[in-house]
Design a protein around this motif. Structure first.
Motif, PDB file in Angstrom:
ATOM      1  N   THR A 179       4.770 -12.194   9.493  1.00  0.00           N
ATOM      2  CA  THR A 179       2.985 -11.398  10.296  1.00  0.00           C
ATOM      3  C   THR A 179       3.455  -9.288  10.784  1.00  0.00           C
ATOM      4  OG1 THR A 179       3.189 -12.281  12.377  1.00  0.00           O
ATOM      5  CG2 THR A 179       2.088 -13.365  11.048  1.00  0.00           C
ATOM      6  N   SER A 180       3.438  -9.213   9.467  1.00  0.00           N
ATOM      7  CA  SER A 180       4.164  -7.596   9.753  1.00  0.00           C
ATOM      8  C   SER A 180       3.160  -6.445   8.450  1.00  0.00           C
ATOM      9  CB  SER A 180       5.383  -7.485   9.961  1.00  0.00           C
ATOM     10  OG  SER A 180       6.293  -8.084   8.457  1.00  0.00           O
ATOM     11  N   PHE A 181       3.871  -5.046   8.495  1.00  0.00           N
ATOM     12  CA  PHE A 181       3.078  -4.730   7.860  1.00  0.00           C
ATOM     13  C   PHE A 181       3.478  -3.237   8.643  1.00  0.00           C
ATOM     14  CE2 PHE A 181       0.388  -3.245   4.841  1.00  0.00           C
ATOM     15  CZ  PHE A 181      -0.493  -2.177   5.263  1.00  0.00           C
ATOM     16  N   HIS A 182       4.636  -3.213   8.381  1.00  0.00           N
ATOM     17  CA  HIS A 182       6.232  -1.627   8.941  1.00  0.00           C
ATOM     18  C   HIS A 182       5.752  -0.756   7.508  1.00  0.00           C
ATOM     19  CE1 HIS A 182       7.458  -4.932  11.354  1.00  0.00           C
ATOM     20  NE2 HIS A 182       8.162  -5.569  10.324  1.00  0.00           N
ATOM     21  N   LEU A 183       5.059   0.596   8.942  1.00  0.00           N
ATOM     22  CA  LEU A 183       5.049   1.842   7.752  1.00  0.00           C
ATOM     23  C   LEU A 183       6.523   2.662   7.395  1.00  0.00           C
ATOM     24  CD1 LEU A 183       2.936   3.711   6.584  1.00  0.00           C
ATOM     25  CD2 LEU A 183       3.123   4.369   8.642  1.00  0.00           C
ATOM     26  N   GLU A 184       6.453   2.738   6.661  1.00  0.00           N
ATOM     27  CA  GLU A 184       8.123   3.658   6.017  1.00  0.00           C
ATOM     28  C   GLU A 184       6.974   5.023   4.888  1.00  0.00           C
ATOM     29  OE1 GLU A 184      11.229  -0.704   5.982  1.00  0.00           O
ATOM     30  OE2 GLU A 184       9.664   0.059   4.021  1.00  0.00           O
ATOM     31  N   LYS A 185       8.845   5.947   5.268  1.00  0.00           N
ATOM     32  CA  LYS A 185       8.878   7.122   4.240  1.00  0.00           C
ATOM     33  C   LYS A 185      10.248   7.396   4.987  1.00  0.00           C
ATOM     34  CE  LYS A 185       6.512  11.368   3.521  1.00  0.00           C
ATOM     35  NZ  LYS A 185       5.373  12.523   3.856  1.00  0.00           N
ATOM     36  N   GLY A 186      10.445   8.032   3.392  1.00  0.00           N
ATOM     37  CA  GLY A 186      12.210   7.932   3.142  1.00  0.00           C
ATOM     38  C   GLY A 186      12.478   9.766   3.842  1.00  0.00           C
ATOM     39  N   SER A 187      11.295  10.395   3.419  1.00  0.00           N
ATOM     40  CA  SER A 187      11.250  11.553   4.110  1.00  0.00           C
ATOM     41  C   SER A 187      11.003  12.866   4.629  1.00  0.00           C
ATOM     42  CB  SER A 187      11.898  12.437   2.965  1.00  0.00           C
ATOM     43  OG  SER A 187      12.203  13.844   3.251  1.00  0.00           O
ATOM     44  N   VAL A 188      10.769  12.905   5.703  1.00  0.00           N
ATOM     45  CA  VAL A 188      10.106  13.157   6.427  1.00  0.00           C
ATOM     46  C   VAL A 188       9.214  14.475   6.662  1.00  0.00           C
ATOM     47  CG1 VAL A 188       8.913  11.064   7.827  1.00  0.00           C
ATOM     48  CG2 VAL A 188      10.241  13.095   8.774  1.00  0.00           C
ATOM     49  N   GLN A 189       7.985  15.325   6.132  1.00  0.00           N
ATOM     50  CA  GLN A 189       7.785  16.504   6.774  1.00  0.00           C
ATOM     51  C   GLN A 189       6.637  16.899   7.764  1.00  0.00           C
ATOM     52  OE1 GLN A 189       8.867  18.908   4.597  1.00  0.00           O
ATOM     53  NE2 GLN A 189       9.636  15.873   3.769  1.00  0.00           N
ATOM     54  N   GLY A 243       0.719  -1.495  -0.016  1.00  0.00           N
ATOM     55  CA  GLY A 243       0.253   1.010  -0.105  1.00  0.00           C
ATOM     56  C   GLY A 243       1.280   0.822  -0.196  1.00  0.00           C
ATOM     57  N   SER A 244       0.286   2.379  -0.440  1.00  0.00           N
ATOM     58  CA  SER A 244       1.256   3.734  -0.604  1.00  0.00           C
ATOM     59  C   SER A 244       0.180   4.540  -1.176  1.00  0.00           C
ATOM     60  CB  SER A 244       2.433   3.678  -1.779  1.00  0.00           C
ATOM     61  OG  SER A 244       1.242   3.208  -3.042  1.00  0.00           O
ATOM     62  N   ASN A 245       0.365   5.679  -0.386  1.00  0.00           N
ATOM     63  CA  ASN A 245      -0.371   6.965  -0.870  1.00  0.00           C
ATOM     64  C   ASN A 245       0.602   8.013   0.625  1.00  0.00           C
ATOM     65  OD1 ASN A 245      -1.629   8.950  -0.498  1.00  0.00           O
ATOM     66  ND2 ASN A 245      -3.371   8.259   1.460  1.00  0.00           N
ATOM     67  N   LYS A 246       1.080   8.926  -0.465  1.00  0.00           N
ATOM     68  CA  LYS A 246       1.159  10.485   0.348  1.00  0.00           C
ATOM     69  C   LYS A 246       3.023   9.950   0.410  1.00  0.00           C
ATOM     70  CE  LYS A 246      -2.916  12.338   2.350  1.00  0.00           C
ATOM     71  NZ  LYS A 246      -3.181  12.835   3.265  1.00  0.00           N
ATOM     72  N   GLY A 247       3.445   9.387   0.034  1.00  0.00           N
ATOM     73  CA  GLY A 247       5.237   9.142   0.187  1.00  0.00           C
ATOM     74  C   GLY A 247       5.525   7.455   1.597  1.00  0.00           C
ATOM     75  N   PHE A 248       3.721   7.060   1.876  1.00  0.00           N
ATOM     76  CA  PHE A 248       3.842   6.323   2.352  1.00  0.00           C
ATOM     77  C   PHE A 248       3.783   5.181   2.130  1.00  0.00           C
ATOM     78  CE2 PHE A 248       4.299   8.646   6.569  1.00  0.00           C
ATOM     79  CZ  PHE A 248       3.848  10.240   6.404  1.00  0.00           C
ATOM     80  N   GLU A 249       5.106   3.943   2.401  1.00  0.00           N
ATOM     81  CA  GLU A 249       4.666   2.991   1.796  1.00  0.00           C
ATOM     82  C   GLU A 249       4.636   1.823   3.042  1.00  0.00           C
ATOM     83  OE1 GLU A 249       6.924   2.881  -1.595  1.00  0.00           O
ATOM     84  OE2 GLU A 249       7.701   1.883  -0.132  1.00  0.00           O
ATOM     85  N   ALA A 250       3.749   0.628   3.141  1.00  0.00           N
ATOM     86  CA  ALA A 250       4.199  -0.538   4.194  1.00  0.00           C
ATOM     87  C   ALA A 250       3.489  -1.539   3.230  1.00  0.00           C
ATOM     88  CB  ALA A 250       2.920  -0.250   4.663  1.00  0.00           C
ATOM     89  N   THR A 251       3.720  -2.393   3.387  1.00  0.00           N
ATOM     90  CA  THR A 251       3.645  -4.273   2.759  1.00  0.00           C
ATOM     91  C   THR A 251       3.605  -5.245   3.519  1.00  0.00           C
ATOM     92  OG1 THR A 251       5.730  -3.750   1.384  1.00  0.00           O
ATOM     93  CG2 THR A 251       4.928  -5.582   1.186  1.00  0.00           C
ATOM     94  N   TYR A 252       2.396  -6.380   2.891  1.00  0.00           N
ATOM     95  CA  TYR A 252       1.548  -7.288   4.078  1.00  0.00           C
ATOM     96  C   TYR A 252       3.058  -8.573   3.237  1.00  0.00           C
ATOM     97  CZ  TYR A 252      -2.421  -9.359   5.319  1.00  0.00           C
ATOM     98  OH  TYR A 252      -3.120 -10.724   5.419  1.00  0.00           O
ATOM     99  N   ARG A 253       3.241  -8.224   4.865  1.00  0.00           N
ATOM    100  CA  ARG A 253       4.329  -9.808   5.120  1.00  0.00           C
ATOM    101  C   ARG A 253       3.513 -10.878   5.407  1.00  0.00           C
ATOM    102  NH1 ARG A 253       7.787  -8.626   0.676  1.00  0.00           N
ATOM    103  NH2 ARG A 253       8.743  -7.265   1.134  1.00  0.00           N
ATOM    104  N   LYS A 254       3.569 -11.653   4.963  1.00  0.00           N
ATOM    105  CA  LYS A 254       2.692 -12.954   5.673  1.00  0.00           C
ATOM    106  C   LYS A 254       3.660 -13.705   6.947  1.00  0.00           C
ATOM    107  CE  LYS A 254      -0.435 -16.737   4.681  1.00  0.00           C
ATOM    108  NZ  LYS A 254       0.442 -17.622   4.927  1.00  0.00           N
ATOM    109  N   GLU A 255       4.733 -13.500   6.315  1.00  0.00           N
ATOM    110  CA  GLU A 255       5.654 -14.683   6.591  1.00  0.00           C
ATOM    111  C   GLU A 255       5.975 -14.346   8.189  1.00  0.00           C
ATOM    112  OE1 GLU A 255       6.296 -13.234   4.287  1.00  0.00           O
ATOM    113  OE2 GLU A 255       7.886 -12.174   3.931  1.00  0.00           O
TER     114      GLU A 255
END
Lengths: 112, 118
Positions: free
Chosen positions: A71-81, A57-69
């Protein structure tokens, strides 16, 4: 029962820093996963979602990947404002259920 | 879009009064609406699930007679806090989904109501 565990913070970053907010979950079946954001004095807004394993999933520069193995969904952004300052909630909804289960939320403050 | 309007946004009342909070879906029909309570620096706690035309389903520990929920139409649900006391002071948030049969539909949230009981 279903549960979501996420970093609680609060976290303070400088503008343009990298952000990662960890989120792990416990659920039966194959849940849909969400990140919601709550700006000061407002309700929750959907930031992004993923409905199956390996979806990103991605929006406004944020991303998160559904990792079943993992059981994670970490939120990431390369450069916060500064405008990213808010409380971030990880949530899940199990298949066939209409209920959302939320993590405790993490308050992010971004300084100029 | 999918806009959910909540009213009022802020209310202050004397102890013992009843307070009604409205939740409206402005541009879609909401089969299901949810009511949450949020304590300071904590997550959202689901109070009840409201389906149009039927009785609300309350979560364990939530008093049905204290928090009355009515979902009379596909665009409006109300939460009434009866005989409110200071411990009922909180931030109440509603959300709505377009159709409960589609698990991929996200919940759309109102801006919340801050209730303060003196």
């Amino acid at each position: 029962g279903d549960s979501v565990t996420q970093m609680e913070g609060p976290v303070t970053l400088s503008e343009e820093a990298c952000l990662t907010i960890n989120c792990t979950y416990t659920a039966t079946g194959y849940p849909s996963l969400f990140w919601y954001v709550q700006y000061p004095g407002e309700g929750l807004q959907l930031l992004l979602k993923a409905t199956k394993a390996d979806d990103k999933g991605s929006n406004k520069g944020f991303e998160a990947t559904y990792r079943k193995e993992t059981t994670s969904f970490h939120l990431e952004k390369g450069s916060v404002q500064v405008s990213d300052s808010a409380v971030y909630f990880c949530a899940l909804r199990s298949g066939g259920s209409e209920k959302l289960v939320f993590g405790k939320g993490m308050k992010l403050t971004v300084n100029p | 879009g999918a806009v959910v309007s909540q009213h009022p946004s802020w209310v202050i009342c004397k102890s013992g009064t009843s307070v009604k909070i409205e939740c409206r879906s402005l541009d879609f029909q909401a089969t299901t609406m949810f009511w949450y309570r949020q304590f300071p620096k904590q997550s959202l706690m689901l109070m009840a699930t409201s389906n149009e035309g039927s009785k609300a389903t309350y979560e364990q520990g939530v008093e049905k007679d204290k928090f009355l929920i009515n979902h009379a139409s596909l665009t409006l649900s109300t939460l009434t806090v009866t005989s409110a006391h200071p411990e009922d002071s909180s931030f109440y948030i509603c959300s709505a989904t377009k159709t409960w049969t589609d698990s991929n539909q996200p919940q759309h949230f109102g801006d919340g109501t801050r209730l303060s009981i003196l």
